[in-house]
Design a protein around this motif. Sequence first.
Motif, PDB file in Angstrom:
ATOM      1  N   THR A 153       8.273   6.092  11.759  1.00 11.92           N
ATOM      2  CA  THR A 153       8.144   4.721  11.531  1.00 11.92           C
ATOM      3  C   THR A 153       6.749   3.871  11.354  1.00 11.92           C
ATOM      4  OG1 THR A 153      10.076   4.706  12.702  1.00 11.92           O
ATOM      5  CG2 THR A 153       8.939   2.562  12.801  1.00 11.92           C
ATOM      6  N   LEU A 154       6.520   3.454  10.210  1.00  6.44           N
ATOM      7  CA  LEU A 154       5.198   2.868   9.830  1.00  6.44           C
ATOM      8  C   LEU A 154       5.197   1.457   9.494  1.00  6.44           C
ATOM      9  CD1 LEU A 154       3.821   5.684   7.408  1.00  6.44           C
ATOM     10  CD2 LEU A 154       3.725   5.918   9.943  1.00  6.44           C
ATOM     11  N   THR A 155       4.351   0.830  10.358  1.00  5.79           N
ATOM     12  CA  THR A 155       4.256  -0.735  10.185  1.00  5.79           C
ATOM     13  C   THR A 155       2.858  -1.048  10.090  1.00  5.79           C
ATOM     14  OG1 THR A 155       6.051  -0.952  11.487  1.00  5.79           O
ATOM     15  CG2 THR A 155       4.882  -3.208  11.199  1.00  5.79           C
ATOM     16  N   ALA A 156       2.373  -1.737   8.999  1.00  9.57           N
ATOM     17  CA  ALA A 156       1.038  -2.371   8.700  1.00  9.57           C
ATOM     18  C   ALA A 156       1.127  -3.610   8.290  1.00  9.57           C
ATOM     19  CB  ALA A 156       0.350  -1.451   7.781  1.00  9.57           C
ATOM     20  N   GLY A 157      -0.011  -4.332   8.894  1.00 10.10           N
ATOM     21  CA  GLY A 157      -0.073  -5.864   8.513  1.00 10.10           C
ATOM     22  C   GLY A 157      -0.514  -6.096   7.135  1.00 10.10           C
ATOM     23  N   LYS A 158      -1.201  -4.873   6.679  1.00 11.03           N
ATOM     24  CA  LYS A 158      -1.673  -5.114   5.219  1.00 11.03           C
ATOM     25  C   LYS A 158      -1.042  -4.031   4.369  1.00 11.03           C
ATOM     26  CE  LYS A 158      -5.611  -7.852   6.426  1.00 11.03           C
ATOM     27  NZ  LYS A 158      -7.390  -7.883   6.142  1.00 11.03           N
ATOM     28  N   ASN A 159      -1.876  -2.876   4.127  1.00  2.19           N
ATOM     29  CA  ASN A 159      -1.445  -1.926   3.250  1.00  2.19           C
ATOM     30  C   ASN A 159      -1.060  -0.583   3.901  1.00  2.19           C
ATOM     31  OD1 ASN A 159      -2.044  -3.647   0.835  1.00  2.19           O
ATOM     32  ND2 ASN A 159      -4.262  -3.517   1.511  1.00  2.19           N
ATOM     33  N   ILE A 160      -0.252   0.212   2.998  1.00  2.00           N
ATOM     34  CA  ILE A 160      -0.016   1.685   3.417  1.00  2.00           C
ATOM     35  C   ILE A 160      -0.159   2.426   2.275  1.00  2.00           C
ATOM     36  CG2 ILE A 160       1.702   3.230   4.103  1.00  2.00           C
ATOM     37  CD1 ILE A 160       2.906   1.143   5.884  1.00  2.00           C
ATOM     38  N   SER A 161      -1.091   3.486   2.268  1.00  5.85           N
ATOM     39  CA  SER A 161      -1.512   4.258   1.461  1.00  5.85           C
ATOM     40  C   SER A 161      -0.697   5.769   1.857  1.00  5.85           C
ATOM     41  CB  SER A 161      -2.725   4.302   1.016  1.00  5.85           C
ATOM     42  OG  SER A 161      -3.117   5.341  -0.002  1.00  5.85           O
ATOM     43  N   VAL A 162      -0.060   6.527   1.013  1.00  5.44           N
ATOM     44  CA  VAL A 162       0.421   7.661   1.574  1.00  5.44           C
ATOM     45  C   VAL A 162       0.862   8.663   0.350  1.00  5.44           C
ATOM     46  CG1 VAL A 162       2.996   6.891   1.737  1.00  5.44           C
ATOM     47  CG2 VAL A 162       2.272   8.904   3.049  1.00  5.44           C
ATOM     48  N   LYS A 163       0.504  10.048   0.410  1.00  5.98           N
ATOM     49  CA  LYS A 163       0.700  10.885  -0.451  1.00  5.98           C
ATOM     50  C   LYS A 163       2.214  11.107  -0.937  1.00  5.98           C
ATOM     51  CE  LYS A 163      -0.225  15.379  -2.332  1.00  5.98           C
ATOM     52  NZ  LYS A 163      -1.011  16.757  -2.219  1.00  5.98           N
ATOM     53  N   SER A 164       3.010  11.318   0.276  1.00  6.10           N
ATOM     54  CA  SER A 164       4.477  11.385   0.181  1.00  6.10           C
ATOM     55  C   SER A 164       5.246  10.977   1.216  1.00  6.10           C
ATOM     56  CB  SER A 164       4.545  13.086   0.084  1.00  6.10           C
ATOM     57  OG  SER A 164       6.217  13.286   0.201  1.00  6.10           O
ATOM     58  N   LEU A 165       6.195  10.292   1.095  1.00  2.36           N
ATOM     59  CA  LEU A 165       7.021   9.528   2.138  1.00  2.36           C
ATOM     60  C   LEU A 165       8.231  10.007   1.961  1.00  2.36           C
ATOM     61  CD1 LEU A 165       6.989   7.216   4.092  1.00  2.36           C
ATOM     62  CD2 LEU A 165       7.557   5.562   2.413  1.00  2.36           C
ATOM     63  N   LEU A 166       8.508  10.983   3.189  1.00  5.05           N
ATOM     64  CA  LEU A 166       9.810  11.455   3.354  1.00  5.05           C
ATOM     65  C   LEU A 166      10.591  11.190   4.537  1.00  5.05           C
ATOM     66  CD1 LEU A 166      11.773  13.568   1.832  1.00  5.05           C
ATOM     67  CD2 LEU A 166      10.690  15.414   3.275  1.00  5.05           C
ATOM     68  N   GLY A 167      11.929  10.402   4.471  1.00  3.43           N
ATOM     69  CA  GLY A 167      12.375   9.864   5.568  1.00  3.43           C
ATOM     70  C   GLY A 167      11.725   8.853   6.430  1.00  3.43           C
ATOM     71  N   GLY A 168      12.322   8.427   7.622  1.00  2.00           N
ATOM     72  CA  GLY A 168      11.864   7.448   8.265  1.00  2.00           C
ATOM     73  C   GLY A 168      11.828   5.889   7.581  1.00  2.00           C
ATOM     74  N   ARG A 169      11.307   4.903   8.216  1.00  2.00           N
ATOM     75  CA  ARG A 169      11.022   3.636   7.712  1.00  2.00           C
ATOM     76  C   ARG A 169       9.829   3.091   7.950  1.00  2.00           C
ATOM     77  NH1 ARG A 169      15.469  -0.282   8.487  1.00  2.00           N
ATOM     78  NH2 ARG A 169      14.967  -2.162   7.953  1.00  2.00           N
ATOM     79  N   VAL A 170       9.496   2.534   6.907  1.00  2.21           N
ATOM     80  CA  VAL A 170       8.036   2.121   6.527  1.00  2.21           C
ATOM     81  C   VAL A 170       8.049   0.558   6.045  1.00  2.21           C
ATOM     82  CG1 VAL A 170       6.131   2.489   4.912  1.00  2.21           C
ATOM     83  CG2 VAL A 170       7.430   4.232   5.621  1.00  2.21           C
ATOM     84  N   SER A 171       7.259   0.023   6.713  1.00  2.00           N
ATOM     85  CA  SER A 171       6.996  -1.794   6.280  1.00  2.00           C
ATOM     86  C   SER A 171       5.422  -2.010   6.238  1.00  2.00           C
ATOM     87  CB  SER A 171       7.538  -2.541   7.442  1.00  2.00           C
ATOM     88  OG  SER A 171       7.452  -3.870   7.095  1.00  2.00           O
ATOM     89  N   ALA A 172       4.985  -2.302   5.126  1.00  2.00           N
ATOM     90  CA  ALA A 172       4.005  -3.007   4.791  1.00  2.00           C
ATOM     91  C   ALA A 172       3.690  -4.373   4.335  1.00  2.00           C
ATOM     92  CB  ALA A 172       2.998  -2.197   3.514  1.00  2.00           C
ATOM     93  N   GLY A 173       2.556  -5.175   4.939  1.00  2.00           N
ATOM     94  CA  GLY A 173       2.538  -6.417   4.837  1.00  2.00           C
ATOM     95  C   GLY A 173       2.348  -6.969   3.222  1.00  2.00           C
ATOM     96  N   ASP A 174       1.534  -5.926   2.823  1.00  2.00           N
ATOM     97  CA  ASP A 174       0.931  -6.462   1.235  1.00  2.00           C
ATOM     98  C   ASP A 174       1.636  -5.299   0.470  1.00  2.00           C
ATOM     99  OD1 ASP A 174      -0.576  -8.441   2.318  1.00  2.00           O
ATOM    100  OD2 ASP A 174      -2.203  -7.638   2.299  1.00  2.00           O
ATOM    101  N   THR A 175       0.954  -4.259   0.281  1.00  2.00           N
ATOM    102  CA  THR A 175       1.260  -3.113  -0.487  1.00  2.00           C
ATOM    103  C   THR A 175       1.452  -1.757  -0.159  1.00  2.00           C
ATOM    104  OG1 THR A 175       0.133  -4.151  -2.405  1.00  2.00           O
ATOM    105  CG2 THR A 175       0.776  -2.104  -2.790  1.00  2.00           C
TER     106      THR A 175
END
Length: 373
Positions: free
Chosen positions: A205-227
Amino acid sequence: LMLIDVSGRGKPRMLPDGRVDHHDLQTVINIRKGTPLVRRTPPAPGKEGISVFGSVLKPPPVHDWVFKIGKGTEVAKDNPNLVVAAIEGALALSPDGTVEVHTEKSIPSDIDYSTGNLSFSGDLKINGTVRAGFKIAADGNVLIRGGVEDAEVSCSGNLEILGGARGAAHGFLTCKGTLKVRHIENFSASAQNDIIIMEDAIHSTLTAGKNISVKSLLGGRVSAGDTLTAETIGGSAEIHTTVDIGRIFKLRQKTIALSAERATLENELRSTNDAIYELVQGGMDGAGVLDAGALARLNAIKQNKQKTRERLSTIALELGEVEKDLKQQANPVVKARTVFRGTVVVLGETERTIDEKMTNVVITADDAGIVVR
């Protein structure tokens, strides 16, 4: 005279029920600026004595002890016999016994039962791995050269983990700056700025106020404020992966809720004023004095009125912060080279499931809802 008690350092903390906490060894003693550290007692001259032959014995001259001012300390401005902390940091003793205060702490080993949990008021460097079940908290930046198991790491600055974070869904990473980690698996992570993951994010579970950068996203829940930028989202086995692009939606919902609460409280305030008027007008005797019962009710109404006013002031501040955040917030964007079937995009109460593998994908939101192209 040393004024800081260091006798408990390195020993398990005793709990109120008599048990000991082996996770808390009080390894680091945090010091606030201005804390008294060492007191000097000026030497007193000796007194003359008499020898067995009746002759006068002069006392030897006394030797004064001069303060050694260590790093991060200073002599108190109002007391030349007192050394205080000049900065905030961790207490340290140099090899010659000089008391020092350091703004940076380096731990040469793992964080485990040999060190216990760490709480530090400056920058922290860990040259090993943070083992499962332990906690780290720092007011500055944290650099971990090893990895993080199922542990809790928090800081007020940037957090960097060179070896990655892998656990069993009990670990948590949080920072007020930017989080940078090699890879992350079965973890929760939150950053007020960016989250940068050099390799994969798996079932996290990833939460960022601005940006999230990742090579591969598999499963879970992700929320980025910008991009959110990824090479791949989801997997060929249709592993459930949720991308939440609803931060603006949530901010708008918060604005609506706060505005509704403010209107309700303003109505209550008007009703309170009417109640005070009626109580005073109807409860006074001929001399203009309220009886004890009416006076008690009046005081209770006034207390509630004060609480209502305080809450209204808090709401005004919260609305100001949310509106400021909304002005700075652009519409969230998800960019990915490949999005696999089964990925779920969430905007508030609206969901859209990607039903086929897509390449070179951009996901945004407008007034009509989720837009995938």
